[in-house]
Design a protein around this motif. Structure first.
Motif, PDB file in Angstrom:
ATOM      1  N   CYS A  10       0.850  -1.187   0.000  1.00 40.43           N
ATOM      2  CA  CYS A  10       0.000   0.000   0.000  1.00 40.43           C
ATOM      3  C   CYS A  10       0.885   1.236   0.000  1.00 40.43           C
ATOM      4  O   CYS A  10       1.798   1.368   0.811  1.00 40.43           O
ATOM      5  CB  CYS A  10      -0.910   0.018   1.232  1.00 40.43           C
ATOM      6  N   HIS A  11       0.598   2.165  -0.906  1.00 44.32           N
ATOM      7  CA  HIS A  11       1.442   3.348  -1.055  1.00 44.32           C
ATOM      8  C   HIS A  11       1.472   4.216   0.189  1.00 44.32           C
ATOM      9  O   HIS A  11       2.430   4.965   0.405  1.00 44.32           O
ATOM     10  CB  HIS A  11       0.968   4.179  -2.256  1.00 44.32           C
ATOM     11  N   VAL A  12       0.444   4.118   1.015  1.00 44.64           N
ATOM     12  CA  VAL A  12       0.416   4.934   2.220  1.00 44.64           C
ATOM     13  C   VAL A  12       1.573   4.577   3.149  1.00 44.64           C
ATOM     14  O   VAL A  12       1.956   5.362   4.009  1.00 44.64           O
ATOM     15  CB  VAL A  12      -0.954   4.785   2.917  1.00 44.64           C
ATOM     16  N   MET A  13       2.137   3.386   2.984  1.00 49.19           N
ATOM     17  CA  MET A  13       3.259   2.947   3.818  1.00 49.19           C
ATOM     18  C   MET A  13       4.606   3.391   3.249  1.00 49.19           C
ATOM     19  O   MET A  13       5.649   3.103   3.867  1.00 49.19           O
ATOM     20  CB  MET A  13       3.249   1.419   3.932  1.00 49.19           C
ATOM     21  N   ASP A  14       4.637   4.072   2.118  1.00 51.15           N
ATOM     22  CA  ASP A  14       5.915   4.410   1.465  1.00 51.15           C
ATOM     23  C   ASP A  14       6.901   5.148   2.376  1.00 51.15           C
ATOM     24  O   ASP A  14       8.094   4.833   2.364  1.00 51.15           O
ATOM     25  CB  ASP A  14       5.644   5.232   0.199  1.00 51.15           C
ATOM     26  N   PRO A  15       6.467   6.151   3.158  1.00 51.78           N
ATOM     27  CA  PRO A  15       7.453   6.845   4.013  1.00 51.78           C
ATOM     28  C   PRO A  15       8.137   5.904   4.994  1.00 51.78           C
ATOM     29  O   PRO A  15       9.349   6.008   5.231  1.00 51.78           O
ATOM     30  CB  PRO A  15       6.614   7.898   4.732  1.00 51.78           C
ATOM     31  N   TRP A  16       7.393   4.986   5.555  1.00 53.82           N
ATOM     32  CA  TRP A  16       7.976   4.067   6.534  1.00 53.82           C
ATOM     33  C   TRP A  16       8.873   3.037   5.856  1.00 53.82           C
ATOM     34  O   TRP A  16       9.905   2.657   6.396  1.00 53.82           O
ATOM     35  CB  TRP A  16       6.859   3.374   7.335  1.00 53.82           C
ATOM     36  N   ILE A  17       8.479   2.599   4.660  1.00 53.68           N
ATOM     37  CA  ILE A  17       9.311   1.652   3.925  1.00 53.68           C
ATOM     38  C   ILE A  17      10.606   2.324   3.484  1.00 53.68           C
ATOM     39  O   ILE A  17      11.690   1.722   3.500  1.00 53.68           O
ATOM     40  CB  ILE A  17       8.546   1.090   2.709  1.00 53.68           C
ATOM     41  N   SER A  18      10.509   3.580   3.081  1.00 50.56           N
ATOM     42  CA  SER A  18      11.724   4.326   2.695  1.00 50.56           C
ATOM     43  C   SER A  18      12.688   4.437   3.865  1.00 50.56           C
ATOM     44  O   SER A  18      13.905   4.295   3.706  1.00 50.56           O
ATOM     45  CB  SER A  18      11.350   5.724   2.202  1.00 50.56           C
ATOM     46  N   TYR A  27      -9.316   1.237   1.108  1.00 53.15           N
ATOM     47  CA  TYR A  27     -10.155   1.156  -0.084  1.00 53.15           C
ATOM     48  C   TYR A  27     -11.516   1.827   0.077  1.00 53.15           C
ATOM     49  O   TYR A  27     -12.143   2.171  -0.912  1.00 53.15           O
ATOM     50  CB  TYR A  27     -10.366  -0.314  -0.472  1.00 53.15           C
ATOM     51  N   VAL A  28     -11.979   1.996   1.303  1.00 53.80           N
ATOM     52  CA  VAL A  28     -13.345   2.494   1.465  1.00 53.80           C
ATOM     53  C   VAL A  28     -13.376   3.785   2.288  1.00 53.80           C
ATOM     54  O   VAL A  28     -13.741   4.840   1.785  1.00 53.80           O
ATOM     55  CB  VAL A  28     -14.245   1.423   2.146  1.00 53.80           C
ATOM     56  N   ALA A  29     -13.002   3.722   3.531  1.00 53.68           N
ATOM     57  CA  ALA A  29     -13.210   4.835   4.457  1.00 53.68           C
ATOM     58  C   ALA A  29     -12.204   5.949   4.270  1.00 53.68           C
ATOM     59  O   ALA A  29     -12.468   7.087   4.648  1.00 53.68           O
ATOM     60  CB  ALA A  29     -13.178   4.332   5.898  1.00 53.68           C
ATOM     61  N   GLY A  30     -11.049   5.670   3.725  1.00 49.47           N
ATOM     62  CA  GLY A  30     -10.028   6.696   3.576  1.00 49.47           C
ATOM     63  C   GLY A  30      -8.990   6.637   4.682  1.00 49.47           C
ATOM     64  O   GLY A  30      -9.308   6.290   5.818  1.00 49.47           O
ATOM     65  N   VAL A  31      -7.759   6.985   4.326  1.00 45.11           N
ATOM     66  CA  VAL A  31      -6.649   6.940   5.271  1.00 45.11           C
ATOM     67  C   VAL A  31      -6.539   8.309   5.954  1.00 45.11           C
ATOM     68  O   VAL A  31      -6.557   9.339   5.281  1.00 45.11           O
ATOM     69  CB  VAL A  31      -5.330   6.608   4.540  1.00 45.11           C
ATOM     70  N   LEU A  91      -6.499  -6.835  -1.000  1.00 45.39           N
ATOM     71  CA  LEU A  91      -7.934  -6.661  -1.243  1.00 45.39           C
ATOM     72  C   LEU A  91      -8.598  -8.011  -1.534  1.00 45.39           C
ATOM     73  O   LEU A  91      -9.678  -8.307  -1.003  1.00 45.39           O
ATOM     74  CB  LEU A  91      -8.157  -5.712  -2.418  1.00 45.39           C
ATOM     75  N   MET A  92      -7.948  -8.837  -2.350  1.00 44.50           N
ATOM     76  CA  MET A  92      -8.544 -10.138  -2.675  1.00 44.50           C
ATOM     77  C   MET A  92      -8.617 -11.008  -1.437  1.00 44.50           C
ATOM     78  O   MET A  92      -9.576 -11.767  -1.250  1.00 44.50           O
ATOM     79  CB  MET A  92      -7.727 -10.843  -3.756  1.00 44.50           C
ATOM     80  N   PHE A  93      -7.621 -10.906  -0.575  1.00 41.94           N
ATOM     81  CA  PHE A  93      -7.653 -11.682   0.655  1.00 41.94           C
ATOM     82  C   PHE A  93      -8.813 -11.238   1.533  1.00 41.94           C
ATOM     83  O   PHE A  93      -9.511 -12.053   2.144  1.00 41.94           O
ATOM     84  CB  PHE A  93      -6.324 -11.542   1.403  1.00 41.94           C
ATOM     85  N   THR A  94      -9.039  -9.932   1.590  1.00 43.93           N
ATOM     86  CA  THR A  94     -10.169  -9.423   2.370  1.00 43.93           C
ATOM     87  C   THR A  94     -11.487  -9.904   1.783  1.00 43.93           C
ATOM     88  O   THR A  94     -12.393 -10.328   2.517  1.00 43.93           O
ATOM     89  CB  THR A  94     -10.157  -7.891   2.389  1.00 43.93           C
ATOM     90  N   LEU A 152      -7.516  -6.337   8.360  1.00 40.86           N
ATOM     91  CA  LEU A 152      -8.786  -6.128   7.659  1.00 40.86           C
ATOM     92  C   LEU A 152      -9.245  -4.679   7.802  1.00 40.86           C
ATOM     93  O   LEU A 152      -9.754  -4.076   6.854  1.00 40.86           O
ATOM     94  CB  LEU A 152      -9.852  -7.069   8.224  1.00 40.86           C
ATOM     95  N   ARG A 153      -9.038  -4.138   8.990  1.00 36.11           N
ATOM     96  CA  ARG A 153      -9.429  -2.744   9.221  1.00 36.11           C
ATOM     97  C   ARG A 153      -8.605  -1.806   8.345  1.00 36.11           C
ATOM     98  O   ARG A 153      -9.113  -0.818   7.808  1.00 36.11           O
ATOM     99  CB  ARG A 153      -9.247  -2.405  10.703  1.00 36.11           C
ATOM    100  N   HIS A 154      -7.330  -2.115   8.191  1.00 32.58           N
ATOM    101  CA  HIS A 154      -6.468  -1.296   7.338  1.00 32.58           C
ATOM    102  C   HIS A 154      -6.941  -1.326   5.900  1.00 32.58           C
ATOM    103  O   HIS A 154      -6.967  -0.300   5.221  1.00 32.58           O
ATOM    104  CB  HIS A 154      -5.016  -1.795   7.396  1.00 32.58           C
ATOM    105  N   VAL A 155      -7.319  -2.507   5.403  1.00 28.04           N
ATOM    106  CA  VAL A 155      -7.818  -2.611   4.031  1.00 28.04           C
ATOM    107  C   VAL A 155      -9.104  -1.801   3.889  1.00 28.04           C
ATOM    108  O   VAL A 155      -9.314  -1.130   2.868  1.00 28.04           O
ATOM    109  CB  VAL A 155      -8.046  -4.087   3.650  1.00 28.04           C
ATOM    110  N   TRP A 156      -9.948  -1.853   4.901  1.00 33.50           N
ATOM    111  CA  TRP A 156     -11.199  -1.074   4.871  1.00 33.50           C
ATOM    112  C   TRP A 156     -10.901   0.416   4.739  1.00 33.50           C
ATOM    113  O   TRP A 156     -11.489   1.126   3.936  1.00 33.50           O
ATOM    114  CB  TRP A 156     -12.009  -1.357   6.141  1.00 33.50           C
TER     115      TRP A 156
END
Lengths: 207, 81
Positions: free
Chosen positions: A83-91, A143-147, B47-50, A136-140
């Motif tokens: 997930c691109h939102v993690m880019d700063p931490w991965i960098s 993709y849905v609720a916004g970061v 996403l697919m896993f979810t 699962l909450r992170h995926v929500w």
């Protein structure tokens, strides 16, 4: 892919085999169920139909679901960087000049496998389920609720996450403060966080 | 000459039809679960896993519940349970 790779015991290769088996079982099961649905209704309550359902509806799909769980739970441990939102931490992890604990652990390979998951999960069945629920909450959110603008942990990292590896290490035990009669109970109980003295595990803010 | 044996009760025809309908619904739910599982195994991603965890397994669990209910009804109809 040569013959040695196809039958190697490496975990990734085993997961590929399990994925393939899951897909094959699912397709066979779907075929049997489709065959059942295309038969006349009078046949569907006959003994052959019930045997067909036992295999195509119960045994094969159950096995498929189990394989899906095994493969999925394995792959999700290494998906933190997707997930691109993690880019700063991965960098930061990969920055050779970084002094954060996560970067040191990653670059020195002090955690050989699943470096993110190893720290960001509890230990034991309950902890792992909690970590998966968090995922699962992170995926929500993604993709849905916004970061949210600022990402922060819901609660401080439990000290036992660090102690799980370090508590019995000689390098840990030779530090006077770690075995001090007053401080040791505070450390072991979680009252005194490792990060009171040690560097921050991650950068505080997005870079 | 009177027939000494009591007349046999005819089996209810509506119940097998309901069972067949329930099995059909269960099969459709199972197919949905299997489709999501195949997508998850073939194109893995968070996403697919979810979707697999929620839609795939949820759909299959519902299918199994209906399937087990049909089995129970059938066993009771045959006076096994």
């Amino acid at each position: 892919m040569n013959g040695d790779d196809l039958f190697s015991g490496e975990l990734e290769n085993v997961m590929r085999w399990l994925s393939t088996a899951g897909i094959v079982f699912a397709l066979i099961s779907a075929g049997l169920i489709a065959f059942f649905l295309t038969r006349r209704p009078g046949w569907r309550m006959t003994p052959p139909a019930k045997w067909l359902l036992l295999v195509g509806f119960f045994l094969l799909p159950s096995t498929t679901m189990l394989l899906g769980n095994v493969v999925g739970f394995h792959r999700v441990k290494t998906s933190c960087a997707e997930c691109h939102v993690m880019d700063p931490w991965i960098s930061d992890l990969r920055d050779p000049k970084s002094t954060t604990l996560a970067a040191k652990h990653y670059q020195n390979r002090w955690i050989n496998e699943n470096p993110c998951y190893t720290c960001h999960t509890g230990y034991g069945l309950a902890g792992n389920l909690e970590a998966k629920w968090s995922g699962l909450r992170h995926v929500w959110h993604y993709y849905v609720a916004g970061v949210p603008e600022e990402i922060k942990m819901k609660r401080p990292l439990p000290v036992k996450t660090c102690l799980h590896c370090h508590a019995q290490a000689a390098s840990y035990l030779k530090i006077e403060q770690h075995v001090d009669p007053e401080m040791e109970p505070q450390i072991l109980s979680g009252e005194l966080s490792c990060f009171e003295c040690h560097a921050s595990p991650h950068p505080r803010k997005n870079r | 000459m009177s027939d000494p044996s009591p007349p046999e009760a005819k089996p209810a025809p509506a119940e097998p039809r309901r069972s067949i309908l329930a099995l059909t619904i269960a099969c459709v739910l199972a197919l949905v679960g299997l489709a999501v599982t195949v997508l998850h195994l073939a194109w893995p991603s968070p996403l697919m896993f979810t979707l697999f965890m929620v839609v795939g397994q949820g759909s299959f669990a519902a299918a199994m519940a209906v399937y087990l209910a049909v089995i129970l009804v059938d066993l009771r109809r045959r006076k096994v349970l």
